[in-house]
Design a protein around this motif. Sequence first.
Motif, PDB file in Angstrom:
ATOM      1  N   TYR A  95     -20.510 -14.404  -5.176  1.00  0.00           N
ATOM      2  CA  TYR A  95     -21.754 -15.172  -5.270  1.00  0.00           C
ATOM      3  C   TYR A  95     -22.401 -15.048  -6.649  1.00  0.00           C
ATOM      4  CZ  TYR A  95     -26.399 -16.940  -4.074  1.00  0.00           C
ATOM      5  OH  TYR A  95     -27.572 -17.663  -4.042  1.00  0.00           O
ATOM      6  N   ARG A  96     -22.298 -13.850  -7.267  1.00  0.00           N
ATOM      7  CA  ARG A  96     -22.925 -13.627  -8.574  1.00  0.00           C
ATOM      8  C   ARG A  96     -21.923 -13.685  -9.727  1.00  0.00           C
ATOM      9  NH1 ARG A  96     -26.052 -10.762  -4.976  1.00  0.00           N
ATOM     10  NH2 ARG A  96     -28.320 -11.020  -5.229  1.00  0.00           N
ATOM     11  N   ASP A  97     -20.787 -14.289  -9.501  1.00  0.00           N
ATOM     12  CA  ASP A  97     -19.783 -14.440 -10.547  1.00  0.00           C
ATOM     13  C   ASP A  97     -20.376 -15.215 -11.729  1.00  0.00           C
ATOM     14  OD1 ASP A  97     -17.460 -15.728 -12.011  1.00  0.00           O
ATOM     15  OD2 ASP A  97     -16.354 -14.533 -10.540  1.00  0.00           O
ATOM     16  N   ASP A  98     -20.063 -14.763 -12.942  1.00  0.00           N
ATOM     17  CA  ASP A  98     -20.613 -15.394 -14.151  1.00  0.00           C
ATOM     18  C   ASP A  98     -20.241 -16.870 -14.255  1.00  0.00           C
ATOM     19  OD1 ASP A  98     -21.805 -13.037 -14.882  1.00  0.00           O
ATOM     20  OD2 ASP A  98     -20.228 -12.441 -16.297  1.00  0.00           O
ATOM     21  N   ARG A  99     -19.105 -17.244 -13.681  1.00  0.00           N
ATOM     22  CA  ARG A  99     -18.676 -18.642 -13.764  1.00  0.00           C
ATOM     23  C   ARG A  99     -19.617 -19.587 -13.017  1.00  0.00           C
ATOM     24  NH1 ARG A  99     -12.730 -18.029 -11.522  1.00  0.00           N
ATOM     25  NH2 ARG A  99     -13.844 -16.395 -10.352  1.00  0.00           N
ATOM     26  N   LEU A 100     -20.431 -19.040 -12.130  1.00  0.00           N
ATOM     27  CA  LEU A 100     -21.340 -19.875 -11.348  1.00  0.00           C
ATOM     28  C   LEU A 100     -22.705 -20.021 -12.009  1.00  0.00           C
ATOM     29  CD1 LEU A 100     -20.578 -18.425  -7.796  1.00  0.00           C
ATOM     30  CD2 LEU A 100     -19.567 -20.448  -8.880  1.00  0.00           C
ATOM     31  N   THR A 101     -22.964 -19.233 -13.048  1.00  0.00           N
ATOM     32  CA  THR A 101     -24.293 -19.235 -13.664  1.00  0.00           C
ATOM     33  C   THR A 101     -24.674 -20.612 -14.195  1.00  0.00           C
ATOM     34  OG1 THR A 101     -24.055 -16.910 -14.300  1.00  0.00           O
ATOM     35  CG2 THR A 101     -25.716 -18.207 -15.468  1.00  0.00           C
ATOM     36  N   ILE A 102     -23.745 -21.294 -14.865  1.00  0.00           N
ATOM     37  CA  ILE A 102     -24.063 -22.588 -15.453  1.00  0.00           C
ATOM     38  C   ILE A 102     -24.393 -23.623 -14.380  1.00  0.00           C
ATOM     39  CG2 ILE A 102     -21.650 -23.337 -15.531  1.00  0.00           C
ATOM     40  CD1 ILE A 102     -24.490 -24.086 -18.050  1.00  0.00           C
ATOM     41  N   TRP A 103     -23.750 -23.512 -13.210  1.00  0.00           N
ATOM     42  CA  TRP A 103     -24.031 -24.437 -12.112  1.00  0.00           C
ATOM     43  C   TRP A 103     -25.444 -24.199 -11.578  1.00  0.00           C
ATOM     44  CZ3 TRP A 103     -20.643 -28.293 -10.960  1.00  0.00           C
ATOM     45  CH2 TRP A 103     -19.330 -28.159 -11.425  1.00  0.00           C
ATOM     46  N   ARG A 104     -25.824 -22.927 -11.452  1.00  0.00           N
ATOM     47  CA  ARG A 104     -27.175 -22.616 -10.978  1.00  0.00           C
ATOM     48  C   ARG A 104     -28.232 -23.058 -11.996  1.00  0.00           C
ATOM     49  NH1 ARG A 104     -24.673 -17.693  -9.322  1.00  0.00           N
ATOM     50  NH2 ARG A 104     -24.512 -17.554  -7.049  1.00  0.00           N
ATOM     51  N   THR A 105     -27.942 -22.829 -13.287  1.00  0.00           N
ATOM     52  CA  THR A 105     -28.889 -23.198 -14.331  1.00  0.00           C
ATOM     53  C   THR A 105     -29.136 -24.697 -14.329  1.00  0.00           C
ATOM     54  OG1 THR A 105     -28.143 -21.346 -15.710  1.00  0.00           O
ATOM     55  CG2 THR A 105     -29.334 -23.129 -16.811  1.00  0.00           C
ATOM     56  N   ARG A 106     -28.074 -25.455 -14.211  1.00  0.00           N
ATOM     57  CA  ARG A 106     -28.238 -26.916 -14.206  1.00  0.00           C
ATOM     58  C   ARG A 106     -28.983 -27.371 -12.948  1.00  0.00           C
ATOM     59  NH1 ARG A 106     -23.160 -30.351 -15.525  1.00  0.00           N
ATOM     60  NH2 ARG A 106     -22.251 -29.006 -13.935  1.00  0.00           N
ATOM     61  N   TRP A 107     -28.639 -26.785 -11.798  1.00  0.00           N
ATOM     62  CA  TRP A 107     -29.332 -27.164 -10.566  1.00  0.00           C
ATOM     63  C   TRP A 107     -30.828 -26.894 -10.694  1.00  0.00           C
ATOM     64  CZ3 TRP A 107     -32.488 -24.797  -7.070  1.00  0.00           C
ATOM     65  CH2 TRP A 107     -32.733 -25.480  -5.878  1.00  0.00           C
ATOM     66  N   ALA A 108     -31.191 -25.734 -11.251  1.00  0.00           N
ATOM     67  CA  ALA A 108     -32.601 -25.396 -11.418  1.00  0.00           C
ATOM     68  C   ALA A 108     -33.291 -26.402 -12.332  1.00  0.00           C
ATOM     69  CB  ALA A 108     -32.745 -23.981 -11.968  1.00  0.00           C
TER      70      ALA A 108
END
Length: 347
Positions: A95-108
């Motif tokens: 869930y906290r994998d670095d590869r997902l950070t950009i997806w969360r940032t864009r969603w926010a």
Amino acid sequence: MTESDDRVGVTAPPHDALREQAFDLKRLRAERGNKSYNAIKKRAVHLFGIEASLPPSTQSAAFNGKYVGLDKLMWLVRTLMSWDEYGDECDPPEYRDDRLTIWRTRWAAITESRTLSPSRPSKRIESADYRTKQAENGNQPLGDKEKVHQRSTEYSTVQPYPAGTLWEFSYKKTGFTQVEELVLYAELNGSTITDDHLPNEITAQALWRMWVTEYADSYHERWPDLYRPGEVHISWFVTRPTIDGIFEGAPHVRDWRTLPGVMDDFPMASVQEDSLTHYTHPVNAETKEPINWLRLRVLDLGWNSSAANKGGFIQEATGWKPSPLQPTVDVRALGAAAGLYVTPLKK
């Protein structure tokens, strides 16, 4: 990701960022074996449990630039990443994998842009109240209709909570406190037939016909002492307006799983649980007044070019949605009132 990943969604309008997100989702899907919607749906449930359901309607929305909640987006991305470049199964990212950070940032960023986007100015319409005040000031005569309106608005009544009302509650096991807007989500028995369809494949009216044919009398046939012919059970849930993050059974309603014979092989499941099993009773974040569940807003569900909600065909076809915590509805009466097909009563 595209070259704009380091600045994604910060200044772009939400629809542009959504298109970029859709492009990246399609590319990720293609790179991981181009799996079908059905395969993605089954894989998500296998990996993350039934709460991670990704019906075709949700996937289609995400892949075609429509807004979806953060949980659904993360489940979709992690599921796609659970296949390698050859299309073979592999472990999904944590869930906290670095590869997902950009997806969360864009969603926010998309969510913030949607919130801050100015609404279109509405045309001013003078209400009867306004005309009444004008008449009282001698600017225009007070007509009969205005007099009736004036009399009818002398008393105020209790209204549903306004959109945006925030509630404070805590998770009982850890004491973690949340402040969220809450709504009620209604699910009629059998309305999940939408999971296998998309709005561009079948109309709300056609889904209605399929649904009433199969489900109008299903509860009466199984529990004739509890349900009349045509009565369909309504399940209720407490969630956020985006239907993510929180999704618990609503209190003060009958859970269908507690009906006779439903869960005979699972005795513990016959004990009804709801949001108050896991969370404290919500209070208004400002006034600290306890929540009145009957004043919560019932979420609108649609089935059209811009909405593909589970069970949304019912409101789309009839223009109706249930009142808060309404236990059942007579679908024959509902269909007849809306001018829709209804199944004949069985003799």
